[in-house]
Scaffold this active site. Structure first.
Site, PDB file in Angstrom:
ATOM      1  N   LYS A 124      78.084  64.082  96.570  1.00 45.20           N
ATOM      2  CA  LYS A 124      78.022  65.266  97.675  1.00 45.20           C
ATOM      3  C   LYS A 124      77.974  64.820  99.155  1.00 45.20           C
ATOM      4  CE  LYS A 124      75.133  67.842  99.609  1.00 45.20           C
ATOM      5  NZ  LYS A 124      75.586  68.119 100.857  1.00 45.20           N
TER       6      LYS A 124
ATOM      7  N   SER B 200      66.994  62.591 105.396  1.00 46.29           N
ATOM      8  CA  SER B 200      65.693  62.847 106.008  1.00 46.29           C
ATOM      9  C   SER B 200      64.557  62.588 104.796  1.00 46.29           C
ATOM     10  CB  SER B 200      65.568  64.255 106.677  1.00 46.29           C
ATOM     11  OG  SER B 200      65.412  65.301 105.584  1.00 46.29           O
ATOM     12  N   THR B 201      63.292  62.185 105.294  1.00 47.88           N
ATOM     13  CA  THR B 201      62.228  62.040 104.510  1.00 47.88           C
ATOM     14  C   THR B 201      61.914  63.493 103.975  1.00 47.88           C
ATOM     15  OG1 THR B 201      61.404  60.210 105.706  1.00 47.88           O
ATOM     16  CG2 THR B 201      59.856  61.374 104.352  1.00 47.88           C
TER      17      THR B 201
ATOM     18  N   GLY C 237      64.347  64.059 100.997  1.00 50.80           N
ATOM     19  CA  GLY C 237      63.807  63.138  99.831  1.00 50.80           C
ATOM     20  C   GLY C 237      62.845  63.396  99.026  1.00 50.80           C
TER      21      GLY C 237
ATOM     22  N   GLU D 189      66.744  56.445 100.441  1.00 51.18           N
ATOM     23  CA  GLU D 189      66.870  55.895 101.925  1.00 51.18           C
ATOM     24  C   GLU D 189      66.659  56.694 102.948  1.00 51.18           C
ATOM     25  OE1 GLU D 189      67.643  54.925 105.340  1.00 51.18           O
ATOM     26  OE2 GLU D 189      69.721  54.443 104.806  1.00 51.18           O
TER      27      GLU D 189
ATOM     28  N   CYS E 173      69.569  56.096 111.285  1.00 54.22           N
ATOM     29  CA  CYS E 173      68.439  55.826 110.507  1.00 54.22           C
ATOM     30  C   CYS E 173      67.360  54.731 111.087  1.00 54.22           C
ATOM     31  CB  CYS E 173      68.401  55.801 109.004  1.00 54.22           C
ATOM     32  SG  CYS E 173      69.411  54.393 108.297  1.00 54.22           S
TER      33      CYS E 173
ATOM     34  N   GLU F  29      60.839  60.789 114.170  1.00 54.16           N
ATOM     35  CA  GLU F  29      62.188  60.235 114.307  1.00 54.16           C
ATOM     36  C   GLU F  29      62.879  61.539 114.902  1.00 54.16           C
ATOM     37  OE1 GLU F  29      65.657  58.463 111.305  1.00 54.16           O
ATOM     38  OE2 GLU F  29      64.583  60.358 110.655  1.00 54.16           O
TER      39      GLU F  29
END
Length: 508
Positions: free
Chosen positions: A189, A243-244, A247, A265, A300, A399
Site C-alpha cells: 500500500k 508516523s509513530t 504505527g 520504522e 524520518c 517531529e
C-alpha cells in the site's frame, strides 16, 4: 540530462496508473470510490485513483495466499528468484526517467534528486537482495552423535507493506525487495499522496517474470485501506514506515485480529552533536544543513536537533545561516533546485503551525520561517533555523517533518549525551569530534539505532537501519532484513542404531 522545459514537456505527456494492481490485472474499487492525487508544485490534480477498500484487500489477500500455497514463487529455487529480481532491477533503470518524474510530480521533491539517487537506489536494492539469495546458508546445530538438527529459513507467507510518501519508490523497495527475495507474496500500500511509482512497479514486476498474485499494489487511504490490511486475519506480517501514531494503531489492529507480526520504522527527532574538538567546522556545518534541509526536511532520520558545544556555538550558527540560502526551494522540475515543494498543502500548514508555536514558546528565529510562492503556489517553506530553544518545547521534542532546525548549546560531554537521549524517539544521531576515544564513547552512550561519526545520516544497504523507543523496532536493509520476512525452522532427525548382519551396527 533534461532541462526544465524538457521535464515539463515529459510531465505533460506522463501516463498515470489509476487502478489497483491485483493478481496481474488492473482493477477499480468495487465501491467506485477514488481519491485525488495532487501535484504540490502546481496544486493541480494529477489523477483520480481507485481507493481500495475491504473488497479489494480481500481479493488481493486471497490471490497472494493462492500464489504462496501453489508455490509458484515461494518454491522456486533461489537461483530462479534471483534471475527474476535482477531483471526487475534492470527494468527499473530502463524506466528511470519515468519513475523519477512520477515521484517528483506526486510529492514535490526535485526530480534530479529522484533521478540521481532514489531510482538507482531502488534498482540496487532489488539487485542486492537478488544476489544474496544463493549466498545464504542454513545451520547444523551441535547435537549428540545419534541426531542431526538443522536450522533453516522459510518464508512467512503473505506480507503487507505500508510505505510513506517522502521516498515513494525507494521506501517500497526497502520492504518489497527482501520480502519477495525470501519467497513471500506481497501486498503493497503506497501513501495516497504518491501511489504512481508503486503501481508502475507492479507492471514492471510482471514484465520481469514475477508470477501473478505474488506482488499486488493497493492504493488507498490509511484510514480505509491501511486499516483493512492491519485487521485482515490472513496476513502473516505487516511492515510499516511512517508516523509513530499510525504505527501504534497498526499494532492494535494486529492484536484485534490474528496477532500478525508487525515491524515498525516510525518517527524521529535525531540529534547532531558537534564538539569543540571537531577538526573541520565548515564540513560539520555543511552536513548539518544537509541533514535537515535535504528532501525539504521530510526525512524520518533528519538531524532536526543540533547540539553544539558552547565555545563554537556562535560560529556554527553563523555558518548555518549562510548555508541555509543554498537550500532555498525551487521548482521541482528545475534541475538546479536542491529542494522542492512540501508534499501537500496540509503538511505545509502543519510545519508553518510548528514554526509559529516555536515563536510563541520563545525560540529565537535566526533564519527563514516563511512560506515562499513559486509559480503562484505556496507549498514551499524557507530553510528555517531557531536558537534559544527550550528543552521542553515542541520544537525540541516533536517531529516537525519539515526544513526546521533547533540549535541548542551544551557545556560538557555528559550534558550533550543527556540532552540527546532526552527524547521518546531513538532512530539516529550524529557525532562530530576529532577524538576517536570521545566519538566511540559518545556513540555507545546514545540511545539510537544508528550513530554517524563525522558525517550525518550514514546509510548503506550493507548495514541495518532502524531504531528504538517510539521510533519502532526491527531493521530494514542488510541481511538482517530477512529476519522480518522469514521464520526459523528447526528440523530434528533422530538416528536409531540397529544391528546389521555380522554384528555391526547401521543407522536405521
Amino acid at each position: 540530462m533534461w532541462t526544465l522545459s524538457e521535464w515539463k514537456k515529459r510531465a505533460a505527456q506522463q501516463r498515470f496508473i489509476c487502478q489497483a494492481q491485483i493478481e496481474g490485472k488492473a482493477c477499480d474499487a468495487k465501491s467506485g470510490q477514488t481519491f485525488a492525487v495532487i501535484n504540490p508544485a502546481t496544486d493541480q490534480i494529477l489523477a483520480q485513483v481507485a481507493e481500495c477498500g475491504d473488497d479489494e484487500v480481500e481479493r488481493a489477500v486471497r490471490a497472494a495466499r493462492r500464489a504462496y500455497q501453489r508455490g509458484i514463487w515461494a518454491r522456486q529455487s533461489p537461483t530462479a528468484r534471483k534471475a527474476v529480481l535482477l531483471r526487475l532491477s534492470e527494468l527499473i533503470m530502463q524506466h528511470r526517467d519515468e519513475l523519477a518524474l512520477l515521484d517528483s510530480l506526486s510529492m514535490g521533491k526535485p526530480v534530479m534528486e529522484a533521478w540521481q539517487l532514489d531510482i538507482p537506489g531502488t534498482a540496487h536494492f532489488f539487485s542486492w537482495y537478488a544476489e544474496s539469495l544463493d549466498k545464504i546458508y542454513g545451520q547444523v546445530a551441535p547435537t549428540a552423535a545419534d541426531a542431526v538438527a538443522t536450522v533453516t529459513r522459510s518464508p512467512l507467507g503473505v506480507v503487507a507493506a505500508i510505505v510513506p510518501w517522502n521516498f515513494p519508490l525507494e521506501m517500497a523497495a526497502w520492504k518489497v525487495a527482501p520480502a519477495l527475495a525470501a519467497g513471500n507474496s506481497v501486498l503493497l500500500k503506497p501513501a495516497e499522496q504518491s501511489p504512481f511509482s508503486a503501481l508502475r512497479l507492479a507492471e514492471l514486476a510482471l514484465e520481469a517474470g514475477i508470477p501473478e498474485g505474488v506482488f499486488n499494489v493497493l492504493p488507498g487511504t490509511g484510514a480505509v485501506t491501511g486499516q483493512a490490511l492491519g485487521r485482515h486475519p490472513d496476513i502473516d506480517c505487516l511492515v510499516f514506515t511512517g508516523s509513530t501514531r499510525t504505527g501504534k494503531r497498526l499494532m492494535e489492529y494486529a492484536g484485534q485480529s490474528n496477532l500478525k507480526q508487525v515491524w515498525l520504522e516510525c518517527g524521529g527527532k535525531s540529534p547532531n552533536l558537534i564538539f569543540a574538538d571537531c577538526h573541520d567546522l565548515g564540513l560539520a556545518a555543511e552536513n548539518a544543513a544537509r541533514a535537515i534541509f535535504y528532501n525539504q526536511g521530510e526525512v524520518c532520520s533528519a538531524n532536526s536537533r543540533l547540539l553544539v558545544e558552547r565555545p563554537i556555538y556562535e560560529a556554527v550558527v553563523e555558518r548555518l545561516v549562510a548555508l541555509a540560502a543554498e537550500w532555498t526551494p525551487g521548482d521541482p522540475l528545475d534541475p538546479n533546485s536542491r529542494a522542492g515543494a512540501m508534499v501537500d498543502a496540509r503538511q505545509t500548514a502543519k510545519v508553518m503551525d510548528s514554526i509559529a508555536e516555536a515563536r510563541r514558546q520563545g525560540a529565537r528565529l535566526v533564519c527563514g520561517g516563511e512560506r515562499l510562492t513559486i509559480n503562484g503556489v505556496t507549498n514551499y517553506i524557507q530553510p528555517t533555523i531557531f536558537t534559544d530553544v527550550a528543552p521542553d518545547s515542541l520544537l525540541a521534542r516533536e517531529e516537525i517533518f519539515g526544513p526546521v532546525l533547533a540549535v541548542q548549546p551544551f557545556d560538557s560531554e555528559q550534558q550533550a549525551i543527556a540532552m540527546a537521549n532526552d527524547s521518546h524517539y531513538g532512530l539516529a544521531a550524529s557525532v562530530w569530534s576529532g577524538s576517536l576515544n570521545r566519538a566511540h564513547r559518545v556513540a555507545q552512550a546514545l540511545e539510537v539505532g544508528t550513530v554517524s561519526v563525522n558525517t550525518v545520516d550514514a546509510l548503506d544497504i550493507c548495514v541495518p537501519f532502524g531504531g528504538g523507543k517510539q521510533s519502532g523496532f526491527g531493521r530494514d536493509l542488510s541481511l538482517h532484513s530477512f529476519d522480518k520476512y522469514t521464520q526459523l525452522k528447526t528440523t530434528w532427525i533422530q538416528l536409531h542404531q540397529s544391528a546389521a548382519p555380522g554384528g555391526d551396527y547401521e543407522a536405521g
